[in-house]
Design an enzyme around this catalytic site. Structure first.
Site, PDB file in Angstrom:
ATOM      1  N   GLY A  10       8.510   6.752 -25.002  1.00 21.57           N
ATOM      2  CA  GLY A  10       9.544   6.398 -25.981  1.00 21.57           C
ATOM      3  C   GLY A  10       9.041   6.594 -27.404  1.00 21.57           C
ATOM      4  O   GLY A  10       7.902   7.009 -27.623  1.00 21.57           O
ATOM      5  N   ASP A  31       6.670   5.760 -17.541  1.00 19.28           N
ATOM      6  CA  ASP A  31       8.013   5.844 -18.116  1.00 19.28           C
ATOM      7  C   ASP A  31       8.932   6.428 -17.056  1.00 19.28           C
ATOM      8  O   ASP A  31       8.521   7.317 -16.317  1.00 19.28           O
ATOM      9  CB  ASP A  31       7.991   6.746 -19.374  1.00 19.28           C
ATOM     10  CG  ASP A  31       9.114   6.426 -20.333  1.00 19.28           C
ATOM     11  OD1 ASP A  31      10.282   6.556 -19.931  1.00 19.28           O
ATOM     12  OD2 ASP A  31       8.824   6.041 -21.477  1.00 19.28           O
ATOM     13  N   VAL A  57       9.562   0.706 -13.762  1.00 21.80           N
ATOM     14  CA  VAL A  57       8.796  -0.542 -13.602  1.00 21.80           C
ATOM     15  C   VAL A  57       9.643  -1.708 -13.085  1.00 21.80           C
ATOM     16  O   VAL A  57       9.131  -2.825 -12.951  1.00 21.80           O
ATOM     17  CB  VAL A  57       8.035  -0.956 -14.887  1.00 21.80           C
ATOM     18  CG1 VAL A  57       6.937   0.037 -15.197  1.00 21.80           C
ATOM     19  CG2 VAL A  57       8.967  -1.142 -16.065  1.00 21.80           C
ATOM     20  N   SER A  75      12.002  -0.211 -22.324  1.00 21.54           N
ATOM     21  CA  SER A  75      13.353  -0.785 -22.416  1.00 21.54           C
ATOM     22  C   SER A  75      14.212   0.102 -23.307  1.00 21.54           C
ATOM     23  O   SER A  75      13.737   0.567 -24.345  1.00 21.54           O
ATOM     24  CB  SER A  75      13.320  -2.185 -23.040  1.00 21.54           C
ATOM     25  OG  SER A  75      14.649  -2.667 -23.220  1.00 21.54           O
ATOM     26  N   TYR A 145      20.789  -7.001 -23.973  1.00 17.41           N
ATOM     27  CA  TYR A 145      19.503  -6.732 -24.635  1.00 17.41           C
ATOM     28  C   TYR A 145      18.866  -8.039 -25.135  1.00 17.41           C
ATOM     29  O   TYR A 145      17.734  -8.352 -24.795  1.00 17.41           O
ATOM     30  CB  TYR A 145      19.723  -5.774 -25.799  1.00 17.41           C
ATOM     31  CG  TYR A 145      18.460  -5.291 -26.467  1.00 17.41           C
ATOM     32  CD1 TYR A 145      17.476  -4.620 -25.744  1.00 17.41           C
ATOM     33  CD2 TYR A 145      18.258  -5.487 -27.831  1.00 17.41           C
ATOM     34  CE1 TYR A 145      16.317  -4.157 -26.360  1.00 17.41           C
ATOM     35  CE2 TYR A 145      17.100  -5.017 -28.456  1.00 17.41           C
ATOM     36  CZ  TYR A 145      16.136  -4.349 -27.709  1.00 17.41           C
ATOM     37  OH  TYR A 145      14.997  -3.889 -28.327  1.00 17.41           O
TER      38      TYR A 145
END
Ligand code: UDP
Length: 285
Positions: A10, A31, A57, A75, A145
Site C-alpha cells: 500500500g 498484501d 490476513v 486495510s 472503518y
C-alpha cells in the site's frame, strides 16, 4: 530484525518497507492487493532481504512465516475504498488483527497497529489528543472503518493487558505523497488529478474547513520512532502534521506549485526579472 509488514504494497506500507530495508532490517511484506499495488514494491522484489507474499490476513498466516515485529498496516483506508470493501475493512481490522496478535504472542514479537484519526469520528474536541475518546456513530456509513479500527485498538490493548504484549498503537492523520492512489477521493489527490486533467478544482463548501497534511517521509520517521523508542511500549500515539491549513489555502498552494491558472494550456513563462529587463529596454529607446 525480521519485520512482517501487512499492507506492505500500500501507500504507507510500501514506504515503511523501503525504510526498514534501508536501516538493515529484513522485511516480509504481506498484501492481498485489494487496494495495494505491486508497482509500489516492484523496486524491492530483487532485494535479498525482501520477500513478498500475496495473502489475505483475515485467513491464518502460512505456518512457515515468523518475525520479531509485526506492523499491521493492511486495510482499505480512503472513504471510497473502505465503502467499496466495507466487509473486508471490518474483517482485516478485527479478525485480521486477532490472527496477527496471536502470532505476536507466540513469537514474542513487537506489534505496531496502524490506527487512524477516524477513531475520533466526528470529533467534538480540536485538536484531538490521544486521551480523547471520540464521537463515533457505531452504524453510520463510516463505521465500517471507524469501528473496525476501534475494535483493532481494543484487541491490541487487550493483548497488552492480558499477555504483556509489546503493543504500540499509532493513529495516522492525513498523509500524502507519491504512490497515493490517484482515485482515492481525498482532497490532495482530487486536486492533483484535476490539475493534471485541466478540469475545474472542486471545493466542497466554502473551503474554510481546515485539515492537516503530513508528508509521507515525516510519517515514516514517526512510525520508525514509535518502533524504536522503548517508552512507546503500550502507548497510543497520534502521528500527523500539527499545522492546519484551510482547503482554500491548500488549493492556492497546489495552484502555485503547479503553475495552474485555469482550464487552458496557458501558463506564465516570463519571470519578473526578464519581463522588467524587456520593459526597461523599451523605455530606454
Ligand atoms: N474536499 C474538497 N474537494 C474535494 C475533496 C475534498 O473541498 O475534491 C474537502 C472535504 O469537504 C473536506 C476536506 O476537503 O472538508 C478533506 O476531505 P478528504 O476527503 O480529503 O478527507 P477527510 O474529510 O477524511 O479529512
Amino acid at each position: 530484525m525480521k519485520c512482517l509488514v501487512t499492507g506492505g504494497a500500500g501507500f504507507i506500507g510500501s514506504f515503511l518497507c523501503d525504510r526498514l530495508l534501508e536501516t538493515g532490517h529484513e522485511v516480509v511484506c504481506i498484501d492481498n492487493l485489494v487496494t495495494g499495488h505491486k508497482k509500489n514494491i516492484a523496486h524491492l522484489l530483487s532485494q535479498p532481504k525482501f520477500e513478498f507474499i500475496e495473502h489475505d490476513v483475515t485467513l491464518p498466516l502460512p505456518e512457515a512465516i515468523s518475525a520479531s515485529v509485526i506492523f499491521h498496516f493492511a486495510s482499505p483506508a480512503s472513504p471510497p475504498k473502505y465503502q467499496k470493501y466495507a466487509v473486508e475493512t471490518l474483517l482485516v481490522n478485527s479478525i485480521g488483527t486477532y490472527y496477527l496478535l496471536e502470532k505476536a504472542r507466540v513469537w514474542q514479537a513487537k506489534f505496531i497497529f496502524a490506527s487512524t484519526s477516524e477513531v475520533y469520528g466526528d470529533p467534538r474536541e480540536h485538536p484531538q489528543k490521544e486521551t480523547y475518546w471520540g464521537h463515533v456513530n457505531p452504524n453510520g456509513p463510516r463505521s465500517c472503518y471507524d469501528e473496525a479500527k476501534r475494535v483493532g485498538e481494543s484487541f491490541v490493548a487487550t493483548y497488552i493487558r492480558k499477555y504483556q504484549l509489546d503493543g504500540r498503537i499509532i493513529r495516522i492523520f492525513n498523509t500524502f505523497g507519491p504512490r497515493m492512489d490517484i482515485d482515492d477521493g481525498r482532497v490532495v489527490t482530487n486536486f492533483i488529478k484535476q490539475i493534471l486533467s485541466r478540469t475545474p478544482l472542486t471545493i466542497q463548501g466554502d473551503g474554510s474547513q481546515t485539515r492537516s497534511f503530513c508528508y509521507i517521509s515525516d510519517l515514516i520517521e514517526g512510525i520508525m520512532s514509535v518502533f524504536t523508542t522503548p517508552a512507546a511500549r503500550g502507548e497510543v500515539i497520534n502521528l500527523g502534521n500539527p499545522e492546519e491549513k484551510t482547503i482554500l489555502e491548500l488549493l492556492n498552494i497546489i495552484k502555485k506549485v503547479s503553475h495552474y491558472w485555469g482550464e487552458t494550456d496557458w501558463e506564465a513563462k516570463v519571470g519578473l526579472e526578464e519581463g522588467l529587463t524587456k520593459t526597461l529596454e523599451y523605455f530606454k529607446k
